[in-house]
Structures are given as structure tokens and as C-alpha cells.
Design an enzyme around this catalytic site. Structure first.
Site, PDB file in Angstrom:
ATOM      1  N   GLU A  72       0.833  -1.198   0.000  1.00 30.17           N
ATOM      2  CA  GLU A  72       0.000   0.000   0.000  1.00 30.17           C
ATOM      3  C   GLU A  72       0.868   1.247   0.000  1.00 30.17           C
ATOM      4  O   GLU A  72       2.087   1.177   0.124  1.00 30.17           O
ATOM      5  CB  GLU A  72      -0.923   0.002   1.225  1.00 30.17           C
ATOM      6  N   HIS A  74       0.369   5.778   1.094  1.00 29.34           N
ATOM      7  CA  HIS A  74      -0.448   6.800   1.760  1.00 29.34           C
ATOM      8  C   HIS A  74       0.127   8.171   1.434  1.00 29.34           C
ATOM      9  O   HIS A  74       1.270   8.278   0.994  1.00 29.34           O
ATOM     10  CB  HIS A  74      -0.385   6.674   3.288  1.00 29.34           C
ATOM     11  N   HIS A  78       5.747   7.484   7.155  1.00 32.47           N
ATOM     12  CA  HIS A  78       5.922   6.523   8.243  1.00 32.47           C
ATOM     13  C   HIS A  78       7.379   6.614   8.704  1.00 32.47           C
ATOM     14  O   HIS A  78       8.283   6.694   7.868  1.00 32.47           O
ATOM     15  CB  HIS A  78       5.732   5.077   7.779  1.00 32.47           C
ATOM     16  N   HIS A 112       4.880   0.353  -0.190  1.00 32.61           N
ATOM     17  CA  HIS A 112       5.669  -0.318   0.845  1.00 32.61           C
ATOM     18  C   HIS A 112       4.962  -1.583   1.318  1.00 32.61           C
ATOM     19  O   HIS A 112       3.739  -1.696   1.247  1.00 32.61           O
ATOM     20  CB  HIS A 112       5.966   0.619   2.021  1.00 32.61           C
ATOM     21  N   CYS A 126       6.003   1.866  14.624  1.00 28.88           N
ATOM     22  CA  CYS A 126       5.660   2.740  13.509  1.00 28.88           C
ATOM     23  C   CYS A 126       5.079   4.035  14.064  1.00 28.88           C
ATOM     24  O   CYS A 126       4.116   4.013  14.832  1.00 28.88           O
ATOM     25  CB  CYS A 126       4.649   2.042  12.609  1.00 28.88           C
TER      26      CYS A 126
END
Length: 160
Positions: A72, A74, A78, A112, A126
Site C-alpha cells: 500500500e 499513503h 511513516h 511499501h 511505527c
């Protein structure tokens, strides 16, 4: 919350003692995802800190042997630290071996995925924004583009 996970809590002062490898007292062990709209295998999630005053969440994910997180991306970044075990991660077009203490930075809109090594677990801390966008899964054309790189195709296919 925009991500639809748990309601942010104001943290109480004090120490949450470790309850074993990758576990803490008074921290709920949750499913990685709340539905099966995204492919993954054998992953758990814990929210270690979620306080509106932080502006971020500190989470712990654990990928069991043979498991993998969702491929996925975003809009948010992160910051990841490997806490337990060994595995591999795909970040963009780079596949890296990772082990305890390694740091992984995932820029916005970067594909990732994490995978545990055979015979091992992969646990990672995370840090993400408290308000964040939902994960984007690759469309068939994006998946085809990723698979043009033979190493990435093997990494993705090994996790499927």
C-alpha cells in the site's frame, strides 16, 4: 479520526511494563486491518500511544512467520524502527533486509510492504500522524508497473 481506527485516548502518566516480546501490559492486541479489503497475512497491531496532544500515534505491528503486510501507499509518512526479528521491506523500488534496530523511512505516496523471514517474526514500531489518509492499494495497472522490476515482482509474488 479519518482512518476509522480506535478513538484517541489521553494517555495516563506512568509506565506500561513489557509483558513479553512485542507485548505490553494494558495495550490491546488488535487485528491488523478491520476488514479483508486489503491482502495481508498473519499481522497484529497495537496502538502504544495515541494522545491528541502528540499529534501522532506510535504503533507496533508484528508479522508472524510466513506473514506480510499489505502492499500500500499513503499521503502521510511513516517512521519505522525494527523492534524484533528479521525480514524484508519494500519501499518504493528498493527491497531491503531489515533486523532489530534498523530504521525505515517511508515517504508520502511510496509503495511499501513488510515481510517476515522464514522461521522468524518481524516486529516493528511505527510512528504516523494521528490524522492520516486511508491506505491506497495498487490498481491493476500500477501493480503491472511494479512487476516490471523482476525483484519487486518476486517480492510481491512471494507474499501472495
Amino acid at each position: 479520526m479519518t482512518h476509522g481506527e480506535i478513538e484517541p485516548q489521553t494517555e495516563q502518566p506512568g509506565v506500561r511494563a513489557a509483558a513479553g516480546p512485542g507485548r505490553w501490559h494494558d495495550v490491546e492486541l488488535m487485528a491488523y486491518k478491520n476488514d479483508d479489503s486489503a491482502p495481508f497475512r498473519s499481522v497484529t497491531r497495537q496502538v502504544l500511544f495515541s494522545d491528541p496532544r502528540l499529534g501522532c500515534e506510535w504503533r507496533y505491528f508484528e508479522v508472524a512467520e510466513g506473514g506480510y503486510s499489505t502492499l500500500e501507499r499513503h499521503q502521510h509518512v511513516h517512521a519505522v524502527m525494527i523492534h524484533r526479528g528479521r525480514g524484508q521491506c519494500l519501499v518504493g523500488a528498493v527491497i531491503s533486509d531489515v533486523a532489530v534496530g534498523d530504521l525505515v523511512f517511508i515517504p508520502p505516496l511510496t509503495w511499501h510492504q513488510f515481510r517476515a523471514n522464514a522461521g522468524d517474526v518481524l516486529g516493528f514500531l511505527c510512528l504516523v500522524n494521528a490524522d492520516r489518509d486511508r491506505p491506497q492499494l495498487p490498481r491493476p495497472d500500477e501493480l503491472a508497473t511494479l512487476r516490471q522490476n523482476k525483484a519487486i515482482a518476486q517480492f510481491i509474488d512471494a507474499a501472495a
